[in-house]
Design a protein around this motif. Sequence first.
Motif, short mmCIF file in Angstrom:
data_model
loop_
_atom_site.label_atom_id
_atom_site.label_comp_id
_atom_site.label_asym_id
_atom_site.label_seq_id
_atom_site.Cartn_x
_atom_site.Cartn_y
_atom_site.Cartn_z
N GLY A 1 42.51 52.04 -35.97
CA GLY A 1 43.20 52.34 -34.71
C GLY A 1 44.08 53.57 -34.77
O GLY A 1 44.40 54.17 -33.75
N TYR B 1 51.81 46.39 -32.38
CA TYR B 1 50.76 47.29 -32.86
C TYR B 1 50.13 48.05 -31.68
O TYR B 1 49.86 49.24 -31.79
CB TYR B 1 49.69 46.49 -33.61
CG TYR B 1 48.60 47.37 -34.17
CD1 TYR B 1 48.87 48.27 -35.21
CD2 TYR B 1 47.31 47.33 -33.66
CE1 TYR B 1 47.88 49.09 -35.72
CE2 TYR B 1 46.31 48.14 -34.17
CZ TYR B 1 46.60 49.03 -35.20
OH TYR B 1 45.61 49.84 -35.71
N GLU B 2 49.94 47.36 -30.59
CA GLU B 2 49.37 48.06 -29.43
C GLU B 2 50.27 49.19 -28.94
O GLU B 2 49.78 50.29 -28.65
CB GLU B 2 49.07 47.06 -28.30
CG GLU B 2 47.82 46.25 -28.63
CD GLU B 2 47.52 45.17 -27.60
OE1 GLU B 2 47.93 45.32 -26.44
OE2 GLU B 2 46.86 44.17 -27.99
N VAL C 1 49.94 52.13 -31.42
CA VAL C 1 48.72 52.90 -31.29
C VAL C 1 48.80 53.81 -30.07
O VAL C 1 48.45 55.00 -30.13
CB VAL C 1 47.50 51.96 -31.22
CG1 VAL C 1 46.24 52.73 -30.82
CG2 VAL C 1 47.29 51.26 -32.57
N THR D 1 48.79 57.80 -30.49
CA THR D 1 47.67 58.52 -29.90
C THR D 1 48.17 59.58 -28.93
O THR D 1 47.62 60.67 -28.84
CB THR D 1 46.75 57.51 -29.17
OG1 THR D 1 46.49 56.44 -30.07
CG2 THR D 1 45.45 58.17 -28.76
#
Lengths: 369, 369, 369, 369
Positions: free
Chosen positions: D28, D355-356, D359, D363
Amino acid sequence: MATTAVVGALAVAQKLADRTGLVTDLPGLSGVVLPDFEDLVFGGHDIDPTPLPHRAELLADAGVVPTALVRMLAADLAGVDRRIRRVPPLPAGRQLEYAARISHDLREFRDREGCDRVVVVNVASTEPPLASSPAHADLAALETALRGDSPVLSLSSLYAYAAFRAGCSFVDFTPGAGARIPALGDLAEANGLPWAGSDGKTGETLVKSVLAPMFALRNLRVRSWAGTNLLGGGDGATLADERAAANKIASKGRLLGETLGYEVDAPLHIDYVPDLGDFKTAWDHISFEGFLGLRMSLQFTWHGCDSALAAPLVLDLARLLAQAHAAGRSGPQTPLGFFFKDPVGTDEHRLGAQYESLVAWATSLESGA
Amino acid sequence: MATTAVVGALAVAQKLADRTGLVTDLPGLSGVVLPDFEDLVFGGHDIDPTPLPHRAELLADAGVVPTALVRMLAADLAGVDRRIRRVPPLPAGRQLEYAARISHDLREFRDREGCDRVVVVNVASTEPPLASSPAHADLAALETALRGDSPVLSLSSLYAYAAFRAGCSFVDFTPGAGARIPALGDLAEANGLPWAGSDGKTGETLVKSVLAPMFALRNLRVRSWAGTNLLGGGDGATLADERAAANKIASKGRLLGETLGYEVDAPLHIDYVPDLGDFKTAWDHISFEGFLGLRMSLQFTWHGCDSALAAPLVLDLARLLAQAHAAGRSGPQTPLGFFFKDPVGTDEHRLGAQYESLVAWATSLESGA
Amino acid sequence: MATTAVVGALAVAQKLADRTGLVTDLPGLSGVVLPDFEDLVFGGHDIDPTPLPHRAELLADAGVVPTALVRMLAADLAGVDRRIRRVPPLPAGRQLEYAARISHDLREFRDREGCDRVVVVNVASTEPPLASSPAHADLAALETALRGDSPVLSLSSLYAYAAFRAGCSFVDFTPGAGARIPALGDLAEANGLPWAGSDGKTGETLVKSVLAPMFALRNLRVRSWAGTNLLGGGDGATLADERAAANKIASKGRLLGETLGYEVDAPLHIDYVPDLGDFKTAWDHISFEGFLGLRMSLQFTWHGCDSALAAPLVLDLARLLAQAHAAGRSGPQTPLGFFFKDPVGTDEHRLGAQYESLVAWATSLESGA
Amino acid sequence: MATTAVVGALAVAQKLADRTGLVTDLPGLSGVVLPDFEDLVFGGHDIDPTPLPHRAELLADAGVVPTALVRMLAADLAGVDRRIRRVPPLPAGRQLEYAARISHDLREFRDREGCDRVVVVNVASTEPPLASSPAHADLAALETALRGDSPVLSLSSLYAYAAFRAGCSFVDFTPGAGARIPALGDLAEANGLPWAGSDGKTGETLVKSVLAPMFALRNLRVRSWAGTNLLGGGDGATLADERAAANKIASKGRLLGETLGYEVDAPLHIDYVPDLGDFKTAWDHISFEGFLGLRMSLQFTWHGCDSALAAPLVLDLARLLAQAHAAGRSGPQTPLGFFFKDPVGTDEHRLGAQYESLVAWATSLESGA
Ligand SMILES: NC(=O)c1ccc[n+]([C@@H]2O[C@H](COP(=O)([O-])OP(=O)(O)OC[C@H]3O[C@@H](n4cnc5c(N)ncnc54)[C@H](O)[C@@H]3O)[C@@H](O)[C@H]2O)c1
Ligand SMILES: NC(=O)c1ccc[n+]([C@@H]2O[C@H](COP(=O)([O-])OP(=O)(O)OC[C@H]3O[C@@H](n4cnc5c(N)ncnc54)[C@H](O)[C@@H]3O)[C@@H](O)[C@H]2O)c1
Ligand SMILES: NC(=O)c1ccc[n+]([C@@H]2O[C@H](COP(=O)([O-])OP(=O)(O)OC[C@H]3O[C@@H](n4cnc5c(N)ncnc54)[C@H](O)[C@@H]3O)[C@@H](O)[C@H]2O)c1
Ligand SMILES: NC(=O)c1ccc[n+]([C@@H]2O[C@H](COP(=O)([O-])OP(=O)(O)OC[C@H]3O[C@@H](n4cnc5c(N)ncnc54)[C@H](O)[C@@H]3O)[C@@H](O)[C@H]2O)c1
Ligand code: NA
Ligand code: NA
């Protein structure tokens, strides 16, 4: 475990290690006269050609023995390695020949090294059970059968036979029949040789041998006792074979019923988990009942290194049995039950009581009684 | 726990429950002549006015005793309740008056009920430690001090004093000073009264009393032994007070050093977790060292109900001490150490060895020896 | 578990119990319009003749449901019992007849009770796996085969077939093939019926579904994951049969590889320990590797009551599937994977991610999307 | 832990070790452009004069890092050691001078090594809490106070101040105030510097961050959550001081209430057990309630090496924050909460949700968004 025992014995002899883990070092036994570590000479048989110094290095890498120790003992280990005979696996037939070769090696070893006496300790891989046979009843019948083409004795018993024929005492540290076959018992008796067994008590079963009496002494009723053993290493790989595991599970299973006096639901698993290497993790869950029917539980997780636990016991047994031999004892030495999961000649599994027998017996050796 | 003991004794007397959990029911002790359950009469002192039948119902709701049993015993429990005296908390001064009242109640109880003898068992809330005082050295000094305005004795000792003054034997099931004060020991001796203590060994410490000897017997060196006890219930609420917990932690802590013969890093916690009710969950983590310095570990989780574990021991102790009294024994009964975390007069904590002393002692009572 | 679900649904409907354990009560789902508990009507099929009120009493005695609740609901439970049809075990041949009878009962139930729709939930005993057959590929072939003398469908699939034929949606809460057979999938699609499965995720696997992602999210490499499940009760008795256990073990085993993306040594045992009753104790030992190859471990012990954990999920599923049916959904409802060990149509096992799908799906039902 | 991080970073840069344990290596995040390991340069401040290569050897002896690796990296470690400044402990007064010296060192390091930017990571010993002060509200007031004779900032905050003054971003890996002081937040904002904290989430709390959401997602009510942490090592020695432990316990304690939405009885202990060395063993016992009030429990034992768990996270954080700095982010970087026990700016503790965010944030850096 054999490797750990040799490394440890050399280290103790050279004062490179202390005596932690050696039962013969306890105050209760320290007065017993036993062969000195300096006077022990090691030899052996193995089907595996890996040289002992290399095995020791692997154990050091796995964290079982100190790397520095292995380095310091390199020359001594190479010396022991020269006294290890590589043998083929036990053949299915003509087993008498195999035994004769072992006996011959044992005699030669004793003579060449000038040993007063030799103790053979079986620490070979756990063997599958072998059906009992009429030939087991009597020495002549046994030797006739051993000349035939079918397997008559399992490995542990074959070594016991070879040991007794060579005038050596014998310890079965594995869960097999070993010397517990009438013809072999007779042979030992006839040759004035003591023996002991079977299956070293080192981990989960050791803990059981104190917890089961605890429940008994408080009149608490054990309702179930489930156990799981996760282990890697050589013994783990062997026990991944269900037939070999059968012997081990039977050996581990006797304690509960014999100590509590009633049968308990006690599922027991041994799982080979290569990742765990030489360490074993065992989890036991005990459900028990107290006053007015109340349900309670105890669980434990044991995380130990089997060979580190077993190696000092092997050395204790070798020294104690050598002394028993010197003192003229022969036949099964029941007071050595302290060391075993499946003690020969007794159903006493309580560690405390076993220790008392051991001390009484060892003390009597001393006096040559 | 007092409630559980009474419910259980009535149930056993009326054959509504079996004897699981009663040590006096073990084969080794079953030959000893002891007062019958049918002949026991219960009374008591408490500062809490809750009637006994209601307390028993609460225990049934909490799953500690069977609901059906409490229902069947309702009338008997009401009968016992009538023999329980409600008392005010121990005052800070003029403690002699408080003691006199207790002694008076005890005598009256014995006479009214026609009891041969009375055993006083202290199962009051865990008390904080009380500083020792010069007045403890001698009975006369003690009684003078007890007339004054400062606290001289903690609750357990006050009850011991009152018991001895009334001609009753005494058990301290709690972790306090109890009869372990010179003046009280003298008084017991002078009046020919036996006593025992202290602090019932029921859970984590019971397990310790078999595991610590296991490590010792295998010459394995314990490196640390950490323990956490989570408990709710009345005792948990009391121990949430650090001062009360101090006594308990000291009592629990003696075993390790005294059994192993060396000091071990042994952090120990008691946490009050109301949610757990009458159950206690204890986790112990033991780190130990074997041959060639190898590190291993054992951990256990005990999940038990303290009062169910303690209640039968209270009944065992009452019957054994009554018999000792009958047999003319006086002073501290060291062989009863089997029952206690902090056994008086001995540093023997090994459960197996304690049991042997107990059997020898109890058997000797029988013969009136 | 069926009994616990019925007791619980009645209790919630009558406001005798709160909604702990019901996922549909969470804030994230509380806005979704679902059938009211008051409007649910329960019926069923069972081979066991024990009346529901008696089963409920047994559960109360075992501490699974409150005794008082069972007493208060006695009449309602008797009412549900009248809607349970006792059936013979699934025959080896002529299975179409058996299915027709079930379908008939379902239609009659719906008409008689005036239900808008019926959800069939399979909570029968764990079945052994049944080999797949060419007849599974196509509905016509299947029905022909079902007329024959050999077994064609296992119990879960037979009930799925019967449900779909009767216009009912279907949940497979057990580890069997259920509706996962092409011919059955087609039938559901053709009849516009939604379905879900399989094997409710309640204990050890639930914990795995959050711990495995934890290791993954920290890039820690799991080296082995050993599990032991001790359970009594009806499901335990069934799983004592190795053939039935095979299905369960396969169902439990999928998560690890599918979540971690690599295969892990993962021995898994299910032991029947009758003594544990309706409770299950599971121990898992995970060995993992971190930075620079360091080995560490995590172990957990889960002590739960399977039926108390499963019952609210059965109710959640019934209500959600009824709503999906109302909203015109058909075929496998993958977003219900949150509830299952072996979710149909997906290899997503991470509980958090599953919950997000569930919420999105349920919210979309609402709007009739 | 600092030593482990440096050894690991060098090993990864030289391809002597794989990237297990590094979160930035997960699929990810693998697309995110981050500074290469080859381009990182390490320096530092410490009050302890032990040279880095020697510290690394001690860690190798303790089994935390491979001995062979330390040998291969000896020269590189000596190189890093030359860039570590030994400093006196933080003085009670005139703290501005201390900070100025740190800032000066940081600037000099950046210039001399030609670094594009510097990330300061606080991994000093856990500090005791410091009372908040009016001088914390505003930068001018703060600097005035820092000139005085009383302590104004704890160590973590002083380093944050020094970092911001030198134009460096800042990570607080310890449980202290760090940059969470209004005046420091303003300073970071003013200088366009990003920061993150606090207290790396590596062991017991990591497990909590997935188990607590599990209970929540199944609507199971947590009744109590007791925890015991046994640890040796440097951090253990520091935490043996109750004042330092207070900060740690507060940091660890936030998760439960913030995740579950209600307060839970949650006793938490940290015990210094020197024998355990760099390993930590934590036991948690969770009691919870399911459908119809049923009580169940979960317990786990975590056995991990804190520095091996923390070191890769320190490297992840340094690389991510450097990139955030490059991308023009300033102020608290809430999406880095994934790494922390006590995440700044959020009460989201659920690992999956964290975690989401991580990411998404990482990103977006990439694209310079
Ligand atoms: N704690 C313990 O380690 C422990 C405790 C109790 C019993 N035991 C028993 O001790 C035995 C050895 O355990 P281990 O862990 O050392 O196992 P291991 O697999 O490491 O060693 C077994 C050795 O036996 C050798 N061997 C196999 N067949 C042979 C043969 N026919 N002749 C000669 N040598 C042969 C193998 O080559 C190997 O070197 C096992 O039977 C085990 O059950 C061990
Ligand atoms: N397994 C066990 O239960 C166990 C084991 C060892 C020791 N103990 C000890 O036994 C004692 C009782 O434990 P419990 O669990 O029954 O506790 P509990 O709190 O349930 O009962 C204590 C009782 O003592 C009463 N009390 C308090 N002060 C009093 C006073 N001044 N006079 C008379 N009564 C008084 C209280 O009202 C209460 O009824 C505690 O000291 C405990 O440490 C218990
Ligand atoms: N947490 C859980 O309880 C849980 C979780 C996941 C899956 N499951 C699955 O749910 C199922 C039920 O579990 P349980 O604990 O209630 O088991 P149980 O044994 O208590 O109940 C099973 C019931 O199915 C009935 N049955 C058997 N064959 C039947 C047939 N041919 N037709 C109709 N009824 C039949 C039995 O008579 C019994 O009443 C099992 O398959 C189990 O694997 C349970
Ligand atoms: N898993 C983990 O290791 C972990 C997890 C979360 C948080 N932390 C935190 O990280 C910190 C470091 O943990 P550790 O295990 O490396 O501890 P440690 O004791 O091994 O190292 C702390 C270092 O800080 C140095 N130090 C102390 N005061 C200083 C000062 N005034 N200036 C400069 N250096 C100073 C010490 O000399 C020592 O070298 C602790 O605060 C700990 O709470 C660690
Ligand atoms: Na035997
Ligand atoms: Na799937």
